[in-house]
Design a protein around this motif. Structure first.
Motif, short mmCIF file in Angstrom:
data_model
loop_
_atom_site.label_atom_id
_atom_site.label_comp_id
_atom_site.label_asym_id
_atom_site.label_seq_id
_atom_site.Cartn_x
_atom_site.Cartn_y
_atom_site.Cartn_z
N HIS A 140 0.65 -1.15 -0.01
CA HIS A 140 -0.05 -0.15 0.13
C HIS A 140 0.76 1.29 0.15
O HIS A 140 0.39 2.24 0.52
CB HIS A 140 -0.88 0.19 1.19
N ALA A 141 1.93 1.29 -0.83
CA ALA A 141 2.72 2.46 -0.72
C ALA A 141 2.89 2.88 -2.21
O ALA A 141 3.17 2.31 -3.18
CB ALA A 141 4.22 1.99 -0.26
N ALA A 142 2.89 4.22 -2.28
CA ALA A 142 3.13 4.84 -3.85
C ALA A 142 4.38 5.17 -4.07
O ALA A 142 5.13 5.00 -5.03
CB ALA A 142 2.29 6.06 -3.86
N SER A 143 5.04 5.04 -3.07
CA SER A 143 6.46 5.40 -3.23
C SER A 143 7.26 5.08 -1.60
O SER A 143 6.55 4.86 -0.73
CB SER A 143 7.19 6.95 -3.35
N ALA A 144 8.49 4.88 -1.59
CA ALA A 144 9.29 4.29 -0.40
C ALA A 144 10.88 4.66 -0.61
O ALA A 144 11.49 4.64 -1.84
CB ALA A 144 8.97 2.94 -0.27
N LEU A 145 11.26 5.22 0.62
CA LEU A 145 12.63 5.59 0.50
C LEU A 145 13.18 4.55 1.80
O LEU A 145 12.75 4.35 2.77
CB LEU A 145 12.81 7.01 1.10
N TYR A 146 14.46 4.07 1.43
CA TYR A 146 14.99 3.02 2.42
C TYR A 146 16.25 3.42 2.94
O TYR A 146 17.14 3.97 2.21
CB TYR A 146 15.28 1.79 1.76
N GLU A 147 16.39 3.23 4.12
CA GLU A 147 17.96 3.83 5.04
C GLU A 147 18.29 2.92 6.02
O GLU A 147 17.31 2.57 6.85
CB GLU A 147 17.64 5.06 5.37
N LEU A 148 19.59 2.23 6.17
CA LEU A 148 19.82 1.33 7.13
C LEU A 148 20.37 2.20 8.38
O LEU A 148 20.82 3.51 7.91
CB LEU A 148 20.83 0.56 6.57
N SER A 149 20.40 1.69 9.37
CA SER A 149 20.92 2.54 10.52
C SER A 149 22.43 2.78 10.51
O SER A 149 23.32 1.94 9.56
CB SER A 149 20.72 1.85 11.93
N ASP A 150 22.93 3.75 10.93
CA ASP A 150 24.40 4.21 10.58
C ASP A 150 25.42 3.16 10.65
O ASP A 150 26.32 3.19 9.81
CB ASP A 150 24.70 5.54 11.38
N SER A 151 25.43 2.32 11.60
CA SER A 151 26.17 1.44 12.05
C SER A 151 26.34 0.11 11.34
O SER A 151 26.99 -0.88 11.70
CB SER A 151 26.42 1.26 13.51
N SER A 152 25.42 -0.03 10.19
CA SER A 152 25.07 -1.29 9.54
C SER A 152 25.53 -1.57 8.27
O SER A 152 25.20 -2.51 7.80
CB SER A 152 23.50 -1.29 9.46
N GLN A 153 26.45 -0.82 7.75
CA GLN A 153 27.05 -0.92 6.23
C GLN A 153 27.53 -2.16 6.02
O GLN A 153 27.58 -2.80 5.13
CB GLN A 153 27.94 0.34 6.20
#
Length: 470
Positions: free
Chosen positions: A77-90
């Protein structure tokens, strides 16, 4: 005046709409109710008015394996979405294929991270969602194993470590469809295992471990994947082998020389299980001492190899060889009516005719006919030519070539012990992958000839005799 008229018209319109709503008894619905998939109302003209669903995730927590399969997290049910991992998770996970409907998560290393999703619904409203990502590193308790084929159980197990075997990984969001690591390995779902050389060893998953079985001397790799994680175990199979695993012979025959191969520089010791039957020297030379069967054991590096030595009387050994020669002829037939004629035998006439030429007649005096199997058994029992009242295990070493085995297959027939069949024990044998076994020679109505088959210590065996003791 104009503004005042507009206000009056708006009030009249509101009152009219309220009246129509009450007239049709429409319920008041709240947008975003958690237990409804779709919310709508019916207007006075039965026209649906859809209320948009709030964006949500397939699951809010997922367990993954470092270096394993990627995971597609779905957004609803999303028209758009932005994704981001927590800072220490790369270093723990990476994102790719980001769309409004899903994102691909690649597990990189063991650890924990949180994925934040800013999802915009179809109504333009934004919702911040999150998913906990836990990545484990799958390892094995050992990557190199050694198996000795001379061990009683030539096999080993390698444990799967670094994960909770009873936790579900790569969750679908539907509890009923998710599997634990243990269940996935047992069922073969998302898991595979194979041997590089199945002639050396084979392997399979068993209750969260890798069970490896040695087959023959050599080296191979067991390769497997668990949810895409590649794993490997190097397997070395040693096998101390004998030049002979069985010796079927007779008292008075010459010495036999045994040799143990594959022991390298390890010291080899030789022992006899029964020195009254056969002895063995420090160099593996076997001498026959009496009638019976024993085991000659060679030991090296804590492992052992066994040769079964079975010593018959010379008469019994000749009887066995004569019976085997008959079984190898192509023109032999089974017949009870012609049982004493050339090239015809039934079970008891085969045994009788093989022994009669060496002066053993089972107490029978008829010049041209053979006793029944039951009469032969009765003679063995009454004259103390008895080995056992019932079957014996092949590895008990109680049989020798030339022994007579008596069966009751049909049950009550009014004869001694209800016996209706007999066969000659032909001796011991050994095959790689099968082990030790014995064979019998019999005249069979089923095969309509004289044949040799594997000895089976079945309940049908009523008595085992030894017509020739010397």
């Amino acid at each position: 005046m104009m503004i005042e008229n507009v206000r009056k018209e708006c009030c009249l319109f509101f009152i009219l709409a309220l009246a129509v709503s009450l007239l049709y008894s429409q319920p008041v619905l709240v947008k975003g109710a958690a237990d409804l998939d779709e919310i709508s109302v019916q207007g006075p003209l039965d026209m649906p008015v859809a209320i948009q669903e709030v964006p949500s995730l397939q699951t809010t927590q997922v367990h993954l394996l470092a270096g394993g399969d990627t995971y597609e997290l779905q957004v609803f049910h999303a028209a758009s979405a932005l994704y981001e991992l927590s800072d220490s998770s790369q270093a723990v996970a990476a994102l790719s294929n980001e769309t409004a409907q899903s994102v691909t998560i690649t597990p990189l290393a063991a650890g924990h991270t949180e994925l934040f999703i800013t999802a915009t619904g179809y109504d333009g409203a934004q919702t911040v969602l999150s998913c906990q990502i836990l990545v484990s590193e799958l390892t094995l308790s050992s990557e190199n194993v050694t198996i000795y084929q001379n061990d009683e159980a030539p096999s080993t197990e390698v444990a799967v470590e670094g994960v909770d075997l009873d936790t579900s990984y790569y969750e679908s969001g539907q509890d009923w469809s998710d599997e634990t690591i243990r269940d996935a390995m047992n069922s073969g779902s998302h898991c595979s295992i194979e041997a590089g050389n199945p002639g050396v060893a084979d392997a399979f998953f068993r209750d969260g471990s890798i069970y490896i079985r040695g087959i023959a001397k050599g080296v191979t790799n067991i390769r497997m994947k668990v949810y895409g994680v590649p794993l490997s175990v190097r397997v070395t199979v040693h096998h101390y082998t004998l030049n002979k695993y069985v010796i079927n012979t007779y008292l008075g025959s010459g010495i036999k020389n045994l040799k143990l191969k594959g022991a390298g520089s390890h010291k080899v010791t030789w022992t006899s299980g029964n020195k009254n039957v056969a002895t063995v020297s420090k160099t593996g030379i076997v001498s026959m001492k009496g009638i019976g069967t024993t085991k000659i054991t060679a030991k090296a590096n804590g492992r052992k190899a066994i040769c079964i030595v079975s010593v018959s009387s010379k008469t019994a050994y000749r009887v066995m060889k004569d019976a085997r020669a008959i079984s190898n002829l192509k023109n032999i037939q089974y017949s009870q009516e012609k049982r004493m004629s050339k090239n015809y035998y039934d079970c008891s006439s085969l045994v009788y005719r093989c022994y009669r030429q060496y002066g053993i007649r089972f107490g029978y005096t008829h010049p041209t006919w053979a006793p029944t199997a039951a009469d032969e058994a009765r003679w063995c029992s009454s004259t103390r030519h008895l080995v056992s009242e019932g079957a014996v295990d092949i590895l008990s070493c109680k049989l020798i070539p030339g022994d007579t085995i008596y069966y009751s297959f049909q049950g009550d027939n009014g004869r001694y012990l209800d016996i209706d069949h007999t066969a000659l024990f032909a001796g011991y044998a050994y095959e790689e992958g099968i082990g030790y076994y014995g064979t019998v020679i019999e005249a069979s109505s089923t095969s309509n000839t004289v044949t040799e088959r594997i000895y089976d210590a079945s309940d049908s065996i009523r008595l085992i005799g030894r017509p020739s003791k010397r």
